[in-house]
Write a protein that holds these residues in place. Structure first.
Motif, PDB file in Angstrom:
ATOM      1  N   SER A  32     -26.766  56.427  36.921  1.00 31.56           N
ATOM      2  CA  SER A  32     -26.663  55.578  35.741  1.00 31.56           C
ATOM      3  C   SER A  32     -25.215  55.076  35.677  1.00 31.56           C
ATOM      4  O   SER A  32     -24.403  55.434  36.534  1.00 31.56           O
ATOM      5  CB  SER A  32     -26.947  56.401  34.491  1.00 31.56           C
ATOM      6  OG  SER A  32     -25.899  57.349  34.314  1.00 31.56           O
TER       7      SER A  32
ATOM      8  N   GLU B 173     -31.548  42.045  26.321  1.00 32.23           N
ATOM      9  CA  GLU B 173     -32.307  43.272  26.148  1.00 32.23           C
ATOM     10  C   GLU B 173     -32.402  44.037  27.469  1.00 32.23           C
ATOM     11  O   GLU B 173     -32.307  45.266  27.499  1.00 32.23           O
ATOM     12  CB  GLU B 173     -33.714  42.993  25.601  1.00 32.23           C
ATOM     13  CG  GLU B 173     -34.454  44.296  25.387  1.00 32.23           C
ATOM     14  CD  GLU B 173     -35.795  44.170  24.695  1.00 32.23           C
ATOM     15  OE1 GLU B 173     -36.067  43.126  24.092  1.00 32.23           O
ATOM     16  OE2 GLU B 173     -36.552  45.158  24.771  1.00 32.23           O
TER      17      GLU B 173
ATOM     18  N   ARG C  58     -38.307  54.766  39.402  1.00 33.27           N
ATOM     19  CA  ARG C  58     -37.646  54.176  38.246  1.00 33.27           C
ATOM     20  C   ARG C  58     -36.243  53.779  38.672  1.00 33.27           C
ATOM     21  O   ARG C  58     -35.794  54.170  39.741  1.00 33.27           O
ATOM     22  CB  ARG C  58     -37.616  55.151  37.054  1.00 33.27           C
ATOM     23  CG  ARG C  58     -36.772  56.392  37.259  1.00 33.27           C
ATOM     24  CD  ARG C  58     -36.864  57.350  36.062  1.00 33.27           C
ATOM     25  NE  ARG C  58     -36.318  56.727  34.873  1.00 33.27           N
ATOM     26  CZ  ARG C  58     -35.281  57.213  34.182  1.00 33.27           C
ATOM     27  NH1 ARG C  58     -34.682  58.329  34.547  1.00 33.27           N
ATOM     28  NH2 ARG C  58     -34.841  56.591  33.119  1.00 33.27           N
ATOM     29  N   ARG C  59     -35.565  52.965  37.880  1.00 33.33           N
ATOM     30  CA  ARG C  59     -34.266  52.474  38.298  1.00 33.33           C
ATOM     31  C   ARG C  59     -33.147  53.494  38.106  1.00 33.33           C
ATOM     32  O   ARG C  59     -32.347  53.725  39.002  1.00 33.33           O
ATOM     33  CB  ARG C  59     -33.949  51.152  37.564  1.00 33.33           C
ATOM     34  CG  ARG C  59     -32.521  50.639  37.683  1.00 33.33           C
ATOM     35  CD  ARG C  59     -31.944  50.573  39.113  1.00 33.33           C
ATOM     36  NE  ARG C  59     -32.791  49.996  40.131  1.00 33.33           N
ATOM     37  CZ  ARG C  59     -32.811  48.716  40.451  1.00 33.33           C
ATOM     38  NH1 ARG C  59     -32.000  47.881  39.858  1.00 33.33           N
ATOM     39  NH2 ARG C  59     -33.621  48.276  41.394  1.00 33.33           N
ATOM     40  N   ALA C  60     -33.051  54.083  36.915  1.00 34.36           N
ATOM     41  CA  ALA C  60     -31.895  54.945  36.670  1.00 34.36           C
ATOM     42  C   ALA C  60     -32.197  56.380  37.065  1.00 34.36           C
ATOM     43  O   ALA C  60     -33.353  56.805  37.050  1.00 34.36           O
ATOM     44  CB  ALA C  60     -31.504  54.884  35.198  1.00 34.36           C
ATOM     45  N   MET C  61     -31.177  57.123  37.417  1.00 31.05           N
ATOM     46  CA  MET C  61     -31.274  58.560  37.700  1.00 31.05           C
ATOM     47  C   MET C  61     -32.350  58.840  38.735  1.00 31.05           C
ATOM     48  O   MET C  61     -33.091  59.797  38.636  1.00 31.05           O
ATOM     49  CB  MET C  61     -31.608  59.362  36.425  1.00 31.05           C
ATOM     50  CG  MET C  61     -30.996  58.857  35.160  1.00 31.05           C
ATOM     51  SD  MET C  61     -29.218  58.885  35.211  1.00 31.05           S
ATOM     52  CE  MET C  61     -28.937  60.559  34.707  1.00 31.05           C
TER      53      MET C  61
ATOM     54  N   GLY D 163     -30.171  53.439  30.669  1.00 35.76           N
ATOM     55  CA  GLY D 163     -31.100  54.055  31.622  1.00 35.76           C
ATOM     56  C   GLY D 163     -30.865  55.542  31.818  1.00 35.76           C
ATOM     57  O   GLY D 163     -31.772  56.272  32.197  1.00 35.76           O
TER      58      GLY D 163
ATOM     59  N   MET E 210     -38.851  45.967  35.193  1.00 35.55           N
ATOM     60  CA  MET E 210     -38.561  46.454  33.843  1.00 35.55           C
ATOM     61  C   MET E 210     -39.837  46.442  33.031  1.00 35.55           C
ATOM     62  O   MET E 210     -40.441  45.403  32.807  1.00 35.55           O
ATOM     63  CB  MET E 210     -37.506  45.554  33.212  1.00 35.55           C
ATOM     64  CG  MET E 210     -36.934  46.078  31.934  1.00 35.55           C
ATOM     65  SD  MET E 210     -35.977  47.578  32.180  1.00 35.55           S
ATOM     66  CE  MET E 210     -34.500  46.905  32.928  1.00 35.55           C
TER      67      MET E 210
ATOM     68  N   ARG F 237     -42.096  42.014  26.062  1.00 33.86           N
ATOM     69  CA  ARG F 237     -42.388  40.596  26.239  1.00 33.86           C
ATOM     70  C   ARG F 237     -42.372  40.264  27.716  1.00 33.86           C
ATOM     71  O   ARG F 237     -41.963  41.050  28.525  1.00 33.86           O
ATOM     72  CB  ARG F 237     -41.390  39.719  25.485  1.00 33.86           C
ATOM     73  CG  ARG F 237     -39.933  39.919  25.805  1.00 33.86           C
ATOM     74  CD  ARG F 237     -39.119  39.089  24.861  1.00 33.86           C
ATOM     75  NE  ARG F 237     -39.023  39.746  23.577  1.00 33.86           N
ATOM     76  CZ  ARG F 237     -37.914  40.321  23.105  1.00 33.86           C
ATOM     77  NH1 ARG F 237     -36.822  40.320  23.837  1.00 33.86           N
ATOM     78  NH2 ARG F 237     -37.863  40.887  21.927  1.00 33.86           N
TER      79      ARG F 237
ATOM     80  N   GLY G 259     -41.969  47.668  29.460  1.00 35.56           N
ATOM     81  CA  GLY G 259     -41.827  48.124  28.087  1.00 35.56           C
ATOM     82  C   GLY G 259     -40.861  47.311  27.264  1.00 35.56           C
ATOM     83  O   GLY G 259     -40.502  47.700  26.175  1.00 35.56           O
ATOM     84  N   SER G 260     -40.429  46.151  27.753  1.00 25.92           N
ATOM     85  CA  SER G 260     -39.505  45.372  26.955  1.00 25.92           C
ATOM     86  C   SER G 260     -40.267  44.603  25.885  1.00 25.92           C
ATOM     87  O   SER G 260     -39.680  43.965  25.031  1.00 25.92           O
ATOM     88  CB  SER G 260     -38.691  44.436  27.829  1.00 25.92           C
ATOM     89  OG  SER G 260     -39.529  43.457  28.386  1.00 25.92           O
TER      90      SER G 260
ATOM     91  N   ARG H  66     -31.254  47.865  28.215  1.00 28.69           N
ATOM     92  CA  ARG H  66     -32.138  48.907  28.760  1.00 28.69           C
ATOM     93  C   ARG H  66     -31.555  49.507  30.035  1.00 28.69           C
ATOM     94  O   ARG H  66     -31.676  50.706  30.270  1.00 28.69           O
ATOM     95  CB  ARG H  66     -33.546  48.341  28.983  1.00 28.69           C
ATOM     96  CG  ARG H  66     -34.305  48.193  27.659  1.00 28.69           C
ATOM     97  CD  ARG H  66     -35.672  47.561  27.840  1.00 28.69           C
ATOM     98  NE  ARG H  66     -36.360  47.458  26.560  1.00 28.69           N
ATOM     99  CZ  ARG H  66     -37.180  48.399  26.063  1.00 28.69           C
ATOM    100  NH1 ARG H  66     -37.424  49.496  26.723  1.00 28.69           N
ATOM    101  NH2 ARG H  66     -37.735  48.226  24.874  1.00 28.69           N
TER     102      ARG H  66
ATOM    103  N   VAL I 293     -35.671  45.132  39.971  1.00 31.18           N
ATOM    104  CA  VAL I 293     -36.004  45.976  38.817  1.00 31.18           C
ATOM    105  C   VAL I 293     -37.372  45.557  38.313  1.00 31.18           C
ATOM    106  O   VAL I 293     -37.615  44.379  38.089  1.00 31.18           O
ATOM    107  CB  VAL I 293     -35.064  45.748  37.617  1.00 31.18           C
ATOM    108  CG1 VAL I 293     -35.246  46.840  36.574  1.00 31.18           C
ATOM    109  CG2 VAL I 293     -33.644  45.621  38.038  1.00 31.18           C
TER     110      VAL I 293
END
Ligand SMILES: Cc1cc2nc3c(=O)[nH]c(=O)nc-3n(C[C@H](O)[C@H](O)[C@H](O)COP(=O)(O)OP(=O)(O)OC[C@H]3O[C@@H](n4cnc5c(N)ncnc54)[C@H](O)[C@@H]3O)c2cc1C
Ligand code: FES
Ligand code: FES
Lengths: 155, 303
Positions: free
Chosen positions: B99, A123, B185-188, A131, B298, B303, B300-301, A127, B296
């Motif tokens: 990305s 998962e 944030r990680r991307a962009m 991204g 992360m 869990r 909102g996954s 994600r 990272v």
């Protein structure tokens, strides 16, 4: 200045006449007439315009259409086999990974590229791979489960 | 956007001929900086020369030092086993760019020639001692990376020159490097601040040489002499790392903008520089540390 050129999209050759600074998303939508690819931000931020160029995801709003001459472009229309949806597309329907649908073409294109590189992603890998694709509706959870379902279906 | 002539060059000579004196023409590689800027009011020249089909500029050699053709993509750099093993800070940096899509189209040549003080590969290239090869009709010249950037978005390259390669020397034994960025944030993402470190240890684990660079903390990416003197001669203990942080914060010349204010940037310069040095030292000792070295978070996954 108009430049005559041929774009190859989903295996079809399209003769077009383009300005030097026409972006690929505008050419795909306005000149070729394939409107599956969306223009969201037109600023390389949202990923709605994602297409594959020679198999690799590219933001088509931030690529000159004439740069794609000589490459194979794949848009969301190229993912299905005629009227038959791909596993990934069906999984988006099954899991409710689509709400307004504006981000969906870009999500499908990015996820398609991911699954070809990594048939069994975690998962977190999903994600990260998505991204560069923003969704204002789903909260991403159902999109991630759709990609997991598609991965399971094809392993 | 306006009335633009577009050419696709397949050799460097062809691109140089089309570029002429560079007064009304510009090259585009991936386009991920140029097209965004064109949209934000930096107008395109009369002629755009696409160089992405110049096969001779798309190569990576690592047998004797690292040579990256200008078209080498961030995706290629981040995945290359030799870069990851020997020039690790550069892999850390390329792995963070944009990305997947940005890393596919974005090139090392475009990254360095765009000369953003927040760009990712710059700090690693400085601490690893890189240089660029610029070509014009008059021939090639080699420019140390620190002498390439003259200000935000400006370089010492002449208008008719094309960057053909970026070269990074072989590193001494017991050397490790790292690039760490502060990101929301990680991307962009664009670095709020970033730090790069390259350290060499002797057989007793004492730092004999260190280069530290700061990203998004001055009009160009800069070295931090204050951080460097703080770590050389130490074994990388907590006191030395605290001195690294103080040195980096003192050398930073940050601005306030919508991403962070000056005080926050200065404070974070120290925190991030300290992390970069600690990871570089760990790698110099031969210990594994994940790439990219920026973790990272992360969310909102579920869990
Ligand atoms: C969504 C997004 C996210 C991004 N994230 C990051 C990030 O996290 N970190 C980061 O550092 N950058 C980031 N960037 C910026 C950009 O992707 C990189 O700087 C990339 O490496 C630029 O390469 P390019 O080939 O696309 O450059 P282009 O846009 O083609 O060129 C950039 C500039 O360099 C010149 N140029 C290009 N190649 C040459 C050459 N060989 N010789 C002379 N001049 C040349 C062009 O004329 C232009 O002025 C991001 C961009 C976008 C759109
Ligand atoms: S329209 Fe291209 S990224 Fe948003
Ligand atoms: S479903 Fe509406 S933006 Fe994603």
């Amino acid at each position: 200045m108009k430049h005559a050129a041929t774009l190859t999209i989903n295996g079809m050759a399209y003769p077009v006449e383009l300005d030097g600074d026409t972006t690929l998303v505008r050419a795909i939508r306005d000149d070729v007439g394939l409107t599956g690819t969306k223009e969201g931000c037109d600023d390389c931020e949202c990923g709605a315009c994602m297409v594959l160029i020679d198999g690799r995801p590219v933001n088509s709003c931030t690529y000159f259409a004439l740069q794609a001459v000589g490459s194979e472009v794949t848009t969301v229309e190229g993912l299905a086999d005629g009227e038959t949806l791909s596993n990934l597309q069906s999984a988006f329907l099954d899991q409710g990974g689509v709400q307004c649908g504006f981000c969906t073409p870009g999500m499908l294109v990015s996820a398609h590229a991911l699954l070809r590189e990594n048939a069994n992603p975690t998962e977190e890998e999903i994600r990260l791979a998505l991204g560069g694709n923003l969704c204002r509706c789903t909260g991403y959870a159902k999109i991630a489960s759709a990609v997991m379902q598609a991965a399971k279906a094809s392993v | 956007m306006g009335n633009v002539a577009f050419h696709t060059a397949t050799t460097v000579d062809e691109a140089l001929a089309l570029l002429g004196d560079g007064s009304d023409a510009r090259v585009v590689a991936g386009g991920s900086d140029l097209i965004v800027q064109a949209r934000h009011g930096k107008s395109l020249p009369g002629t755009v020369i696409a160089i992405h089909r110049i096969a001779a500029l798309d190569h990576l050699e690592s047998a004797d030092g690292l040579t990256l053709g200008a078209l080498t993509s961030h995706a290629t750099i981040a995945a290359d086993a030799a870069v990851r093993a020997t020039w690790t800070a550069l892999a850390d940096a390329s792995a963070l760019v944009g990305s997947h899509a940005t890393r596919n189209v974005g090139t090392i040549g475009g990254n360095v020639m765009n000369a953003s003080p927040a760009m990712e590969t710059g700090g690693p290239l400085i601490v690893l001692g890189a240089s660029v090869t610029l070509r014009s009709a008059a021939g090639d010249r080699e420019v140390a990376i620190e002498e390439l950037w003259t200000g935000p978005g400006t370089t010492s390259a002449r208008p008719g020159e094309i960057c053909v390669a970026v070269s990074v020397p072989t590193q001494p034994a017991n050397t490790g490097s790292a690039y760490v960025r502060l990101e929301y944030r990680r991307a962009m993402e664009i670095a709020i601040v970033g730090a790069s470190a390259c350290v060499t240890l002797d057989d007793n684990g004492i730092v004999t040489d260190a280069k530290i660079a700061l990203t998004a903390l001055a009009p160009t990416i800069i070295r931090s002499p204050g951080a460097e003197v703080a770590i050389v001669g130490s074994d990388g203990n907590d006191d030395a790392l605290a001195a690294v942080a103080a040195g980096a914060s003192a050398d930073a010349k940050p601005i306030s903008d919508l991403r962070a204010n000056e005080d926050y940037r200065r404070a974070m310069a120290g925190v991030i520089a300290k992390r970069a040095v600690a990871v570089a030292a760990q790698r110099a000792r031969g210990e594994e540390f994940p790439i990219p070295a920026t973790p990272v978070f992360m969310k909102g996954s579920g869990r």
